[in-house]
Design an enzyme around this catalytic site. Structure first.
Site, PDB file in Angstrom:
ATOM      1  N   TYR A 172      48.526  29.433  20.579  1.00  0.00           N
ATOM      2  CA  TYR A 172      49.624  30.405  20.425  1.00  0.00           C
ATOM      3  C   TYR A 172      49.375  31.131  19.109  1.00  0.00           C
ATOM      4  O   TYR A 172      49.289  30.481  18.061  1.00  0.00           O
ATOM      5  CB  TYR A 172      50.968  29.687  20.356  1.00  0.00           C
ATOM      6  CG  TYR A 172      51.465  29.095  21.646  1.00  0.00           C
ATOM      7  CD1 TYR A 172      51.124  27.803  22.033  1.00  0.00           C
ATOM      8  CD2 TYR A 172      52.304  29.836  22.489  1.00  0.00           C
ATOM      9  CE1 TYR A 172      51.591  27.262  23.219  1.00  0.00           C
ATOM     10  CE2 TYR A 172      52.775  29.291  23.684  1.00  0.00           C
ATOM     11  CZ  TYR A 172      52.414  28.009  24.034  1.00  0.00           C
ATOM     12  OH  TYR A 172      52.885  27.478  25.216  1.00  0.00           O
ATOM     13  N   HIS A 231      47.218  17.570  28.272  1.00  0.00           N
ATOM     14  CA  HIS A 231      47.132  18.103  26.913  1.00  0.00           C
ATOM     15  C   HIS A 231      48.078  17.314  26.014  1.00  0.00           C
ATOM     16  O   HIS A 231      49.268  17.222  26.307  1.00  0.00           O
ATOM     17  CB  HIS A 231      47.517  19.588  26.897  1.00  0.00           C
ATOM     18  CG  HIS A 231      46.405  20.490  27.316  1.00  0.00           C
ATOM     19  ND1 HIS A 231      46.260  21.765  26.836  1.00  0.00           N
ATOM     20  CD2 HIS A 231      45.373  20.286  28.174  1.00  0.00           C
ATOM     21  CE1 HIS A 231      45.176  22.314  27.365  1.00  0.00           C
ATOM     22  NE2 HIS A 231      44.631  21.442  28.192  1.00  0.00           N
ATOM     23  N   PRO A 271      58.517  33.383  28.539  1.00  0.00           N
ATOM     24  CA  PRO A 271      57.551  32.311  28.862  1.00  0.00           C
ATOM     25  C   PRO A 271      56.932  31.635  27.636  1.00  0.00           C
ATOM     26  O   PRO A 271      56.182  30.685  27.781  1.00  0.00           O
ATOM     27  CB  PRO A 271      56.487  33.013  29.694  1.00  0.00           C
ATOM     28  CG  PRO A 271      56.668  34.454  29.462  1.00  0.00           C
ATOM     29  CD  PRO A 271      58.072  34.672  29.047  1.00  0.00           C
ATOM     30  N   TYR A 303      58.683  20.795  23.512  1.00  0.00           N
ATOM     31  CA  TYR A 303      57.568  21.304  24.316  1.00  0.00           C
ATOM     32  C   TYR A 303      57.223  20.338  25.455  1.00  0.00           C
ATOM     33  O   TYR A 303      57.008  20.789  26.595  1.00  0.00           O
ATOM     34  CB  TYR A 303      56.334  21.549  23.442  1.00  0.00           C
ATOM     35  CG  TYR A 303      55.327  22.476  24.090  1.00  0.00           C
ATOM     36  CD1 TYR A 303      54.344  21.985  24.951  1.00  0.00           C
ATOM     37  CD2 TYR A 303      55.373  23.848  23.868  1.00  0.00           C
ATOM     38  CE1 TYR A 303      53.440  22.845  25.579  1.00  0.00           C
ATOM     39  CE2 TYR A 303      54.468  24.712  24.485  1.00  0.00           C
ATOM     40  CZ  TYR A 303      53.508  24.191  25.340  1.00  0.00           C
ATOM     41  OH  TYR A 303      52.616  25.052  25.961  1.00  0.00           O
TER      42      TYR A 303
HETATM   43  P1  FAS Z   1      60.846  31.954  42.016  1.00  0.00           P
HETATM   44  O1  FAS Z   1      61.198  33.365  41.628  1.00  0.00           O
HETATM   45  O2  FAS Z   1      59.496  31.425  41.699  1.00  0.00           O
HETATM   46  O3  FAS Z   1      61.021  31.780  43.603  1.00  0.00           O
HETATM   47  C1  FAS Z   1      62.106  32.372  44.263  1.00  0.00           C
HETATM   48  C2  FAS Z   1      61.669  32.622  45.702  1.00  0.00           C
HETATM   49  O4  FAS Z   1      62.787  33.166  46.409  1.00  0.00           O
HETATM   50  C3  FAS Z   1      60.544  33.655  45.793  1.00  0.00           C
HETATM   51  O5  FAS Z   1      59.502  33.151  46.589  1.00  0.00           O
HETATM   52  C4  FAS Z   1      61.211  34.873  46.421  1.00  0.00           C
HETATM   53  O6  FAS Z   1      60.330  35.587  47.264  1.00  0.00           O
HETATM   54  C5  FAS Z   1      62.343  34.243  47.208  1.00  0.00           C
HETATM   55  N1  FAS Z   1      63.492  35.118  47.421  1.00  0.00           N
HETATM   56  C6  FAS Z   1      64.017  36.041  46.581  1.00  0.00           C
HETATM   57  N2  FAS Z   1      65.085  36.638  47.152  1.00  0.00           N
HETATM   58  C7  FAS Z   1      65.237  36.067  48.392  1.00  0.00           C
HETATM   59  C8  FAS Z   1      66.158  36.246  49.450  1.00  0.00           C
HETATM   60  N3  FAS Z   1      67.135  37.131  49.344  1.00  0.00           N
HETATM   61  N4  FAS Z   1      66.012  35.496  50.555  1.00  0.00           N
HETATM   62  C9  FAS Z   1      65.013  34.564  50.644  1.00  0.00           C
HETATM   63  N5  FAS Z   1      64.109  34.345  49.680  1.00  0.00           N
HETATM   64  C10 FAS Z   1      64.230  35.098  48.561  1.00  0.00           C
HETATM   65  N6  FAS Z   1      57.340  30.292  33.578  1.00  0.00           N
HETATM   66  C11 FAS Z   1      56.593  29.523  32.769  1.00  0.00           C
HETATM   67  O7  FAS Z   1      56.998  28.379  32.480  1.00  0.00           O
HETATM   68  N7  FAS Z   1      55.400  30.003  32.250  1.00  0.00           N
HETATM   69  C12 FAS Z   1      54.918  31.256  32.572  1.00  0.00           C
HETATM   70  O8  FAS Z   1      53.865  31.650  32.111  1.00  0.00           O
HETATM   71  C13 FAS Z   1      55.670  32.077  33.428  1.00  0.00           C
HETATM   72  N8  FAS Z   1      55.217  33.329  33.784  1.00  0.00           N
HETATM   73  C14 FAS Z   1      55.996  34.115  34.620  1.00  0.00           C
HETATM   74  C15 FAS Z   1      55.584  35.415  35.004  1.00  0.00           C
HETATM   75  C16 FAS Z   1      56.382  36.206  35.851  1.00  0.00           C
HETATM   76  C17 FAS Z   1      55.934  37.604  36.252  1.00  0.00           C
HETATM   77  C18 FAS Z   1      57.624  35.724  36.307  1.00  0.00           C
HETATM   78  C19 FAS Z   1      58.523  36.581  37.177  1.00  0.00           C
HETATM   79  C20 FAS Z   1      58.044  34.439  35.936  1.00  0.00           C
HETATM   80  C21 FAS Z   1      57.223  33.628  35.101  1.00  0.00           C
HETATM   81  N9  FAS Z   1      57.609  32.339  34.727  1.00  0.00           N
HETATM   82  C22 FAS Z   1      56.884  31.548  33.914  1.00  0.00           C
HETATM   83  C23 FAS Z   1      58.805  31.782  35.218  1.00  0.00           C
HETATM   84  C24 FAS Z   1      58.520  31.270  36.617  1.00  0.00           C
HETATM   85  O9  FAS Z   1      57.479  30.323  36.574  1.00  0.00           O
HETATM   86  C25 FAS Z   1      59.802  30.691  37.134  1.00  0.00           C
HETATM   87  O10 FAS Z   1      60.460  29.883  36.174  1.00  0.00           O
HETATM   88  C26 FAS Z   1      59.604  29.932  38.402  1.00  0.00           C
HETATM   89  O11 FAS Z   1      58.935  30.768  39.298  1.00  0.00           O
HETATM   90  C27 FAS Z   1      60.979  29.508  38.882  1.00  0.00           C
HETATM   91  O12 FAS Z   1      60.843  29.099  40.179  1.00  0.00           O
HETATM   92  P2  FAS Z   1      61.986  29.436  41.257  1.00  0.00           P
HETATM   93  O13 FAS Z   1      63.312  29.107  40.669  1.00  0.00           O
HETATM   94  O14 FAS Z   1      61.545  28.780  42.518  1.00  0.00           O
HETATM   95  O15 FAS Z   1      61.987  31.031  41.398  1.00  0.00           O
HETATM   96  C1  PHB Z   2      50.166  29.934  31.202  1.00  0.00           C
HETATM   97  O1  PHB Z   2      49.146  29.221  31.206  1.00  0.00           O
HETATM   98  O2  PHB Z   2      50.373  30.825  32.059  1.00  0.00           O
HETATM   99  C2  PHB Z   2      51.195  29.732  30.107  1.00  0.00           C
HETATM  100  C3  PHB Z   2      51.062  28.638  29.268  1.00  0.00           C
HETATM  101  C4  PHB Z   2      52.011  28.442  28.262  1.00  0.00           C
HETATM  102  C5  PHB Z   2      53.050  29.348  28.115  1.00  0.00           C
HETATM  103  C6  PHB Z   2      53.172  30.451  28.977  1.00  0.00           C
HETATM  104  C7  PHB Z   2      52.232  30.632  29.984  1.00  0.00           C
HETATM  105  O3  PHB Z   2      53.960  29.173  27.113  1.00  0.00           O
END
Ligand code: FAS
Ligand code: PHB
Length: 389
Positions: free
Chosen positions: A200, A72, A292, A384
Site C-alpha cells: 500500500y 499472507h 476498497p 485488517y
Molecule cells: P455484489 O454486488 O457482488 O452482488 C450483487 C449481485 O446482485 C450481482 O451479481 C448483481 O448482478 C445482482 N443484482 C443486482 N440487482 C439485482 C436485481 N434487481 N435482481 C437480481 N439480482 C440483482 N471489495 C474488496 O474487499 N476489495 C476490492 O478490491 C473491491 N473492489 C471492488 C470493485 C468494484 C468495481 C466494486 C463494484 C466493488 C468492489 N469491492 C471490493 C466490493 C465488492 O467486493 C463487494 O463488497 C462484494 O461484491 C459484495 O458482494 P455482494 O453483497 O454479493 O454484492
Molecule cells: C485486490 O487484490 O483487489 C485488493 C487487495 C487489497 C485491497 C483492495 C483490493 O485493499
C-alpha cells in the site's frame, strides 16, 4: 411456487448464504439479474479475512481456496521513499488469504450446482412485496414469463444498485454516505507480483496498491480522478505512473505486461439503517459500501451472512426469532467498525485534491507513528485480519 427463503442477488453474499442455509436443510431460490458468465467476469476483491475463510469452510466450499490461496501474515506500507511491514501474525496470531472474489464466487456456484439449488439467471423487474407481512413474495420476469414465488423470508443480496434496499420505505430507512473525491484505476496482468506481500503506497503523486491473484496474475491500482476513464490510460502510461508511486526497489523489479482487465471503481462509504424491514433482510453491498482500501467490502458481506444464517437456522430449528430480531443491530455494530477502518486507511493513504501542506504533514506524521509504534500496528492488524463476528 413457494420456498423458504428467496435470495435476491447471485453474488458472493447471496451464494454464500444459500450454501450455508442448504447445509441446514433450508430451501432457497436465488434470483440473479445477470448471466452466470457476467457475474464471473467481474474482477473485485482479493483479500479474505479469517471470518470469510471460516464461513467457506462451514459451507463446505473451502478446498480450492485452501489449495490455491496465498496465506499472507503481513503487508507493506510505503511512503516518502521508505517502506515498513505490519506483521499480522505477530500482533493477532491471524493471517489473511489472498484469493480473488471471482474464484470465491465460482466455487460457490459450483457448490450450488452440486446441491441442485434453484438459481434463476437473467431475471428482470424484481419486485419484493409483502415484506412487512408474514407472507412476503417476490415477482420477477424470467424466460418471457412473470413469475411469483411466495416465501417465509427475503434476503436482499443484490448489491448497491439492487432493488432490495429501495423496498424499505424512505420514512423507515436512513442513509449515511461519504463520496471520496477520487477513484481507483485497476489493472489485471498476467505477470508475477512485484512483491510477495501487498504494497500500500502513499506517494506525492497519489495512492497505489500492488496486489495479486496468483504467482502469475497481478492486480495493481492507482488513485485517479473521479472523472477519469480507463480509455485515457494506455498500459504503458499506467505502468509508468505506478512506478512513480511505489518504492524504487519495487519500481526497478516491476514486471509489466498487457492488461487483461482495466477498470475504474469509484470510492464511497455508505451505510443503510436498518438492515431489516419485516421479513426482508439486507446483506452485503445492498446495505453498505466501503472504499476498497481496507479490503472490507466482501469481508463485511460475509459477517452479515454469518448473522443472518445464524438467525434463520435458529428460527427454522426452534421457531425462536431472537437472533433474527437482533440481526440488524448485530450486523450494523460490526459494519460501522469496518466503515471506520476503511475510512481511516483511505484518509491515511490517498492524496486529496487541494490537500494543504499541513494536512499532508499530518498524513506523514501518522505514517511515521504507525511505522514506529507496535501498538498502532497491532490496532491496524486487528482490523485488517478481521474483527470477531
Ligand atoms: P455484489 O454486488 O457482488 O452482488 C450483487 C449481485 O446482485 C450481482 O451479481 C448483481 O448482478 C445482482 N443484482 C443486482 N440487482 C439485482 C436485481 N434487481 N435482481 C437480481 N439480482 C440483482 N471489495 C474488496 O474487499 N476489495 C476490492 O478490491 C473491491 N473492489 C471492488 C470493485 C468494484 C468495481 C466494486 C463494484 C466493488 C468492489 N469491492 C471490493 C466490493 C465488492 O467486493 C463487494 O463488497 C462484494 O461484491 C459484495 O458482494 P455482494 O453483497 O454479493 O454484492
Ligand atoms: C485486490 O487484490 O483487489 C485488493 C487487495 C487489497 C485491497 C483492495 C483490493 O485493499
Amino acid at each position: 411456487m413457494r420456498t423458504q427463503v428467496v435470495i435476491v442477488g447471485g453474488g458472493p453474499s447471496g451464494l454464500l448464504l444459500g450454501q450455508l442455509l442448504h447445509r441446514a436443510g433450508i430451501e432457497t431460490v436465488v434470483l440473479e439479474r445477470q448471466s452466470r458468465a457476467y457475474v464471473l467476469g467481474r474482477i473485485r476483491a482479493g483479500v479474505l479475512e479469517r471470518g470469510l475463510v471460516g464461513l467457506m469452510g462451514e459451507a463446505g466450499v473451502d478446498a480450492r481456496m485452501k489449495a490455491e490461496g496465498f496465506v499472507h501474515d503481513g503487508t507493506q506500507i510505503a511512503y516518502d521513499h521508505e517502506m515498513f511491514r505490519v506483521d499480522f501474525a505477530e500482533h493477532t496470531g491471524a493471517t489473511v488469504l489472498v484469493y480473488g472474489q471471482t474464484e470465491v464466487t465460482r466455487d460457490l456456484y459450483e457448490a450450488r450446482d452440486a446441491t441442485g439449488g434453484d438459481t434463476r439467471f437473467e431475471v428482470d423487474n424484481v419486485v419484493i412485496d409483502g415484506a412487512d407481512t408474514d407472507a412476503p413474495y417476490v415477482m420477477f420476469d424470467h424466460e418471457g414469463k412473470r413469475v411469483r414465488i411466495d416465501c417465509d423470508f427475503v434476503a436482499g443480496c443484490d448489491g448497491f444498485h439492487g432493488v432490495s434496499r429501495k423496498t424499505i420505505p424512505d420514512a423507515v430507512r436512513r442513509d449515511y454516505e461519504k463520496v471520496y473525491p477520487f477513484g481507483w484505476l485497476g489493472v489485471l496482468s498476467e505477470t508475477p507480483p512485484v512483491h510477495p506481500e501487498l504494497i500500500y503506497a502513499n506517494s506525492d503523486r497519489g495512492f497505489a496498491l500492488c496486489s495479486m491473484r496468483n504467482a502469475n496474475l497481478s492486480r495493481y491500482y492507482i488513485q485517479c480522478e473521479m472523472s477519469d476513464s480507463p480509455d485515457n490510460w494506455t498500459d504503458d502510461a499506467f505502468w509508468d505512473e505506478l512506478r512513480r508511486r511505489i518504492p524504487q526497489a519495487a519500481a526497478d523489479t516491476l514486471v509489466t505486461g498487457p492488461s487483461i482487465e482495466k477498470s475504474i471503481a469509484p470510492l464511497r462509504s455508505y451505510v443503510c439503517e436498518p438492515m431489516r424491514w419485516g421479513r426482508l433482510f439486507l446483506c452485503g453491498d445492498a446495505a453498505h459500501i466501503v472504499p476498497p482500501t481496507g479490503a472490507k467490502g466482501l469481508n463485511t458481506a460475509a459477517s452479515d451472512v454469518h448473522y443472518l444464517n445464524q438467525g434463520l437456522r435458529q428460527f427454522y430449528a426452534t421457531g425462536d426469532s431472537h437472533e433474527l430480531d437482533a440481526y440488524s443491530s448485530n450486523a450494523l455494530a460490526r459494519v460501522w467498525k469496518t466503515q471506520r477502518f476503511s475510512w481511516w486507511f483511505s484518509n491515511l493513504m490517498h492524496r486529496y485534491p487541494g490537500q494543504s501542506d499541513f494536512d499532508r504533514n499530518m498524513q506523514l506524521a501518522e505514517l511515521a507513528f504507525l511505522r514506529d509504534s507496535p501498538e498502532a500496528q497491532a490496532a491496524m492488524a486487528q482490523n485488517y485480519v478481521g474483527l470477531p463476528y
